[in-house]
Design an enzyme around this catalytic site. Structure first.
Site, PDB file in Angstrom:
ATOM      1  N   GLY A  16       7.562  -9.706  32.883  1.00 38.03           N
ATOM      2  CA  GLY A  16       7.230  -9.593  34.312  1.00 38.03           C
ATOM      3  C   GLY A  16       7.360 -10.932  35.006  1.00 38.03           C
ATOM      4  O   GLY A  16       6.637 -11.237  35.957  1.00 38.03           O
ATOM      5  N   ALA A  17       8.311 -11.752  34.541  1.00 41.52           N
ATOM      6  CA  ALA A  17       8.410 -13.136  35.028  1.00 41.52           C
ATOM      7  C   ALA A  17       9.058 -13.249  36.405  1.00 41.52           C
ATOM      8  O   ALA A  17       9.036 -14.324  37.003  1.00 41.52           O
ATOM      9  CB  ALA A  17       9.191 -13.984  34.022  1.00 41.52           C
ATOM     10  N   THR A  18       9.625 -12.150  36.901  1.00 42.54           N
ATOM     11  CA  THR A  18      10.382 -12.269  38.153  1.00 42.54           C
ATOM     12  C   THR A  18       9.507 -12.191  39.399  1.00 42.54           C
ATOM     13  O   THR A  18      10.009 -12.353  40.511  1.00 42.54           O
ATOM     14  CB  THR A  18      11.470 -11.170  38.234  1.00 42.54           C
ATOM     15  OG1 THR A  18      10.844  -9.892  38.045  1.00 42.54           O
ATOM     16  CG2 THR A  18      12.546 -11.378  37.192  1.00 42.54           C
ATOM     17  N   ARG A  39      15.199  -7.655  36.978  1.00 37.61           N
ATOM     18  CA  ARG A  39      15.995  -7.934  38.174  1.00 37.61           C
ATOM     19  C   ARG A  39      16.840  -9.179  37.919  1.00 37.61           C
ATOM     20  O   ARG A  39      16.336 -10.308  37.975  1.00 37.61           O
ATOM     21  CB  ARG A  39      15.078  -8.094  39.382  1.00 37.61           C
ATOM     22  CG  ARG A  39      14.478  -6.749  39.800  1.00 37.61           C
ATOM     23  CD  ARG A  39      13.452  -6.874  40.874  1.00 37.61           C
ATOM     24  NE  ARG A  39      12.181  -7.340  40.362  1.00 37.61           N
ATOM     25  CZ  ARG A  39      11.031  -7.304  41.049  1.00 37.61           C
ATOM     26  NH1 ARG A  39      11.016  -6.830  42.265  1.00 37.61           N
ATOM     27  NH2 ARG A  39       9.917  -7.743  40.515  1.00 37.61           N
ATOM     28  N   ASP A  55      14.076  -3.631  29.659  1.00 35.48           N
ATOM     29  CA  ASP A  55      12.994  -2.781  30.148  1.00 35.48           C
ATOM     30  C   ASP A  55      11.948  -2.694  29.043  1.00 35.48           C
ATOM     31  O   ASP A  55      12.254  -2.206  27.937  1.00 35.48           O
ATOM     32  CB  ASP A  55      13.572  -1.389  30.474  1.00 35.48           C
ATOM     33  CG  ASP A  55      12.540  -0.476  31.129  1.00 35.48           C
ATOM     34  OD1 ASP A  55      11.332  -0.753  31.013  1.00 35.48           O
ATOM     35  OD2 ASP A  55      12.970   0.518  31.741  1.00 35.48           O
ATOM     36  N   VAL A  56      10.739  -3.172  29.316  1.00 40.89           N
ATOM     37  CA  VAL A  56       9.700  -3.184  28.273  1.00 40.89           C
ATOM     38  C   VAL A  56       9.399  -1.780  27.743  1.00 40.89           C
ATOM     39  O   VAL A  56       8.842  -1.628  26.661  1.00 40.89           O
ATOM     40  CB  VAL A  56       8.374  -3.825  28.761  1.00 40.89           C
ATOM     41  CG1 VAL A  56       8.560  -5.295  29.121  1.00 40.89           C
ATOM     42  CG2 VAL A  56       7.745  -3.047  29.910  1.00 40.89           C
ATOM     43  N   TYR A  86      -4.089   4.622  36.449  1.00 36.83           N
ATOM     44  CA  TYR A  86      -3.910   3.163  36.428  1.00 36.83           C
ATOM     45  C   TYR A  86      -5.077   2.515  35.684  1.00 36.83           C
ATOM     46  O   TYR A  86      -4.877   1.661  34.810  1.00 36.83           O
ATOM     47  CB  TYR A  86      -3.807   2.594  37.850  1.00 36.83           C
ATOM     48  CG  TYR A  86      -3.704   1.086  37.850  1.00 36.83           C
ATOM     49  CD1 TYR A  86      -2.552   0.465  37.379  1.00 36.83           C
ATOM     50  CD2 TYR A  86      -4.768   0.290  38.261  1.00 36.83           C
ATOM     51  CE1 TYR A  86      -2.463  -0.921  37.327  1.00 36.83           C
ATOM     52  CE2 TYR A  86      -4.689  -1.092  38.215  1.00 36.83           C
ATOM     53  CZ  TYR A  86      -3.537  -1.698  37.749  1.00 36.83           C
ATOM     54  OH  TYR A  86      -3.455  -3.063  37.685  1.00 36.83           O
ATOM     55  N   PRO A 121      -7.721  -9.644  36.285  1.00 35.92           N
ATOM     56  CA  PRO A 121      -7.802 -10.067  37.689  1.00 35.92           C
ATOM     57  C   PRO A 121      -8.292  -8.941  38.586  1.00 35.92           C
ATOM     58  O   PRO A 121      -8.081  -7.756  38.311  1.00 35.92           O
ATOM     59  CB  PRO A 121      -6.354 -10.419  38.052  1.00 35.92           C
ATOM     60  CG  PRO A 121      -5.582 -10.432  36.759  1.00 35.92           C
ATOM     61  CD  PRO A 121      -6.326  -9.505  35.843  1.00 35.92           C
ATOM     62  N   GLU A 162       3.413  -8.179  44.894  1.00 34.79           N
ATOM     63  CA  GLU A 162       4.075  -6.939  45.315  1.00 34.79           C
ATOM     64  C   GLU A 162       3.359  -5.706  44.727  1.00 34.79           C
ATOM     65  O   GLU A 162       3.798  -4.574  44.932  1.00 34.79           O
ATOM     66  CB  GLU A 162       5.556  -6.968  44.927  1.00 34.79           C
ATOM     67  CG  GLU A 162       5.772  -7.045  43.429  1.00 34.79           C
ATOM     68  CD  GLU A 162       7.243  -7.197  43.033  1.00 34.79           C
ATOM     69  OE1 GLU A 162       8.090  -7.463  43.896  1.00 34.79           O
ATOM     70  OE2 GLU A 162       7.521  -7.046  41.837  1.00 34.79           O
TER      71      GLU A 162
HETATM   72  C1  8X3 Z   1      -5.228  -4.669  40.311  1.00 36.18           C
HETATM   73  C2  8X3 Z   1      -6.635  -4.776  40.755  1.00 36.18           C
HETATM   74  O1  8X3 Z   1      -8.615  -3.542  41.741  1.00 36.18           O
HETATM   75  O2  8X3 Z   1      -6.459  -3.245  42.815  1.00 36.18           O
HETATM   76  O3  8X3 Z   1      -5.129  -4.494  38.943  1.00 36.18           O
HETATM   77  O4  8X3 Z   1      -6.909  -2.201  40.721  1.00 36.18           O
HETATM   78  S1  8X3 Z   1      -7.155  -3.373  41.539  1.00 36.18           S
END
Ligand code: 8X3
Length: 250
Positions: A9-11, A35, A58-59, A151, A181, A187
């Site tokens: 994901g370095a791009t 990319r 592609d990972v 997610y 994080p 993006e």
């Molecule tokens: C991204 C942080 O809180 O928008 O991983 O899901 S959040």
């Protein structure tokens, strides 16, 4: 010889900021992404500062991952640091309305992709009895929020994999760091909302979000910690953020 770091994901986003921070440390960089134009740009930009190779794969596809890493030139094979930064959110909706194609993207990219790249890199680290793996999880891996079940599940899986890796790799001299994080402006939200940049920009309205550089700083802290220190897990929230969806906006 300086350290060799492989970054997926370095791009863009956190991966790119980490590549820049590592270049400042004179690490040699294997920068991975999908990319080609962006990889070429990074090769030129960071190649002026340190040795850089780029890999386009592609990972989510094991054959591509395995081939790209197996065919690295010999002088690039002894990877010291792996940053699993590739990942994304696709769609945001109540689970009953979710699109299975979006679910596949998140599970395949965030979970399977991280496993595939790690699988290609770990045996060499085990053989050399050294290495450091940093997995980019999310505060979403620690708390599930409405409309984000899949997610959040994918990032909860990253958390479990980080712990499992730490348990299994400790005896081989390999450190594992999980970084979670909160709201980082990249993006990320544009991808989550499928190019709707107006909706994406609202996510970061009324407060100062984290920047990719803030997370890169934490990664540098973890990978440069002395040998007797393992940074196991870091949760990093924005200054105005108390939890995944609790943000004090003005
Ligand atoms: C991204 C942080 O809180 O928008 O991983 O899901 S959040």
């Amino acid at each position: 010889m300086s350290m060799i770091a492989l970054i997926t994901g370095a791009t863009s986003g956190i991966g790119r900021a980490t590549a820049e921070a590592f270049a400042d440390l004179d690490y040699r960089l294997i920068l991975c992404g999908r990319r080609q134009e962006r990889l070429d740009e990074l090769q030129e930009y960071l190649g002026a500062q340190t040795a850089v190779v780029t890999l386009n794969f592609d990972v989510r596809t094991w054959d591509e991952v395995e081939h790209a890493i197996r065919t690295l030139p010999d002088e690039w094979k002894a990877i010291d640091i792996l940053i699993n930064s590739a990942g994304n959110a696709h769609g945001m909706s109540p689970i009953q309305d979710g699109d299975p194609a979006d679910w596949d993207q998140m599970i395949d990219g965030n979970v399977q992709g991280l496993l595939y790249v790690s699988k290609a890199v770990m045996p060499g680290m085990v053989e050399r009895k050294r290495g450091h793996i940093v997995n980019i999880s999310s505060v979403a891996g620690k708390e599930t929020y409405a409309n984000g079940a899949v997610y959040c599940a994918s990032k909860a899986a990253v958390e479990a994999i980080s712990t499992g890796m730490r348990l299994d790799l400790i005896q081989h001299g390999i450190k594992v760091t999980n970084i979670a994080p909160g709201a980082v402006e990249t993006e990320f939200s544009v991808v989550r909302f499928k190019g709707d940049s107006e909706r994406a920009s609202k996510v970061y309205e009324g407060f100062a979000p984290l920047t990719p550089d803030d997370i890169a700083d934490a990664i540098v802290y973890a990978v440069t910690a002395p040998a007797n220190v393992t940074i196991a897990d870091m949760t990093i929230l924005a200054g105005a953020q108390a939890a995944a969806t609790t943000i004090y906006r003005k």
